[in-house]
Design an enzyme around this catalytic site. Structure first.
Site, short mmCIF file in Angstrom:
data_model
loop_
_atom_site.label_atom_id
_atom_site.label_comp_id
_atom_site.label_asym_id
_atom_site.label_seq_id
_atom_site.Cartn_x
_atom_site.Cartn_y
_atom_site.Cartn_z
N LYS A 13 92.88 9.01 36.91
CA LYS A 13 93.87 8.04 36.34
C LYS A 13 95.21 8.60 36.43
CE LYS A 13 92.12 8.78 31.95
NZ LYS A 13 91.03 9.56 32.39
N ARG A 88 91.81 5.91 23.24
CA ARG A 88 90.67 6.66 23.49
C ARG A 88 89.57 6.56 22.51
NH1 ARG A 88 92.98 10.99 26.95
NH2 ARG A 88 91.57 12.47 27.71
N ARG A 127 90.88 21.50 40.08
CA ARG A 127 92.20 21.03 40.04
C ARG A 127 92.93 22.22 39.20
NH1 ARG A 127 92.41 15.80 36.00
NH2 ARG A 127 92.40 16.89 33.99
N ARG A 160 94.00 24.56 33.81
CA ARG A 160 94.19 24.26 32.38
C ARG A 160 92.91 24.79 31.55
NH1 ARG A 160 94.84 17.55 32.26
NH2 ARG A 160 93.70 17.82 30.50
N ARG A 171 84.34 17.42 26.85
CA ARG A 171 85.13 16.19 27.03
C ARG A 171 84.55 14.98 27.59
NH1 ARG A 171 89.66 18.71 31.04
NH2 ARG A 171 90.40 16.61 30.66
P1 AMP Z 1 94.29 14.07 29.12
O1 AMP Z 1 95.13 14.56 29.99
O2 AMP Z 1 94.55 12.59 29.23
O3 AMP Z 1 92.93 14.31 29.56
O4 AMP Z 1 94.09 14.55 27.72
C1 AMP Z 1 94.08 16.09 27.52
C2 AMP Z 1 93.73 16.19 25.67
O5 AMP Z 1 94.72 15.52 25.18
C3 AMP Z 1 92.22 15.34 25.60
O6 AMP Z 1 91.43 16.03 25.94
C4 AMP Z 1 92.68 15.21 23.90
O7 AMP Z 1 92.44 16.31 23.40
C5 AMP Z 1 94.04 14.80 23.94
N1 AMP Z 1 94.41 13.52 24.19
C6 AMP Z 1 95.13 12.97 24.99
N2 AMP Z 1 95.15 11.41 24.74
C7 AMP Z 1 94.64 11.37 23.63
C8 AMP Z 1 94.33 10.23 22.83
N3 AMP Z 1 94.67 8.87 22.96
N4 AMP Z 1 93.54 10.41 21.75
C9 AMP Z 1 93.10 11.78 21.29
N5 AMP Z 1 93.27 12.88 21.98
C10 AMP Z 1 94.02 12.56 23.04
#
Ligand code: AMP
Length: 214
Positions: A13, A88, A127, A160, A171
């Site tokens: 994404k 989400r 990654r 990360r 996740r």
């Molecule tokens: P991402 O980089 O989008 O994979 O986000 C990393 C982490 O940030 C996720 O695993 C969640 O812990 C948190 N996070 C990001 N976006 C959201 C969201 N819309 N709602 C809840 N937690 C989020």
């Protein structure tokens, strides 16, 4: 153009959002990047979010909805935006709908990028993020480079905390339980387009452009 890039963690994404954002000159809004910046800056939000993110869980809806409200009501989002990582949960999708109505924004589509789970685990465990700018790259994007393709820094890369295999599994569970229903929510409204996320970055991008008929 207002798009939600939807798909499980690691489906690409962020990479696709960056390309679309520069191509159409509209902001890329990554809630994960916003949270990681807060963690780096050790703000109150960052301190709270860090331990939730490190466990692979979701940050509470009301916090995320507040972040999106502050972001998309900004002038820079008047002509469109690409959402990456939001909504989400169905509660976040409902709140976004309400906000869209308030702002009188009508065209919002969800682009669902699919990929198989084994491929995703492989991509995520491989990654890396830049130590200076925190941009995340797949092993294919780095292709053995020692300098950051985004900021040219020669500092090394790190993994990360939430890209460790045990956290990735959590996740993916959270995605299947809490986030997948968001897809049905947009399907019911006839506002979703599904794209096969297998293939190179360029191939997937061409499929997206074609699907958007741009
Ligand atoms: P991402 O980089 O989008 O994979 O986000 C990393 C982490 O940030 C996720 O695993 C969640 O812990 C948190 N996070 C990001 N976006 C959201 C969201 N819309 N709602 C809840 N937690 C989020």
């Amino acid at each position: 153009m207002r798009i939600i890039l939807f798909g499980s963690p690691g489906v690409g994404k962020g990479t696709q959002a960056k390309i679309l954002s520069s191509k159409f000159n509209i902001p890329h809004i990554s809630t994960g990047d916003i949270l990681r910046a807060a963690v780096n800056d050790k703000t109150q939000l960052g301190l709270k979010a860090k331990e939730i993110m490190d466990r692979g869980e979701l940050v509470p809806d009301e916090i995320m909805i507040g972040i999106i409200r502050d972001t998309i009501t900004n002038d820079s989002c008047t002509n469109g935006f690409i959402l990456d990582g939001f909504p989400r949960t169905v509660a976040q999708a409902e709140a976004l709908d309400k906000l869209m109505k308030e702002l009188n924004f009508k065209d919002l589509y969800l682009l669902n990028i699919t990929a198989n789970e084994d491929e995703i685990i492989k991509r995520l465990t491989n990654r890396k993020a830049c130590k200076v700018c925190n941009h995340i790259f797949t092993s294919a994007e780095l292709d053995g480079r020692n300098t950051c393709p985004n900021c040219d820094s020669k500092e090394s890369f790190y993994q990360r905390n939430d890209d460790r295999e045990d956290v990735i599994k959590r996740r993916l569970e959270v995605f299947n339980q809490n986030t997948k229903p968001v897809l049905s929510y947009y399907e019911k409204k006839n506002k979703s387009i599904t794209i096969d996320g297998l293939g190179s970055v360029e191939e997937v991008n061409s499929k997206i452009i074609k699907a958007l008929s741009l």
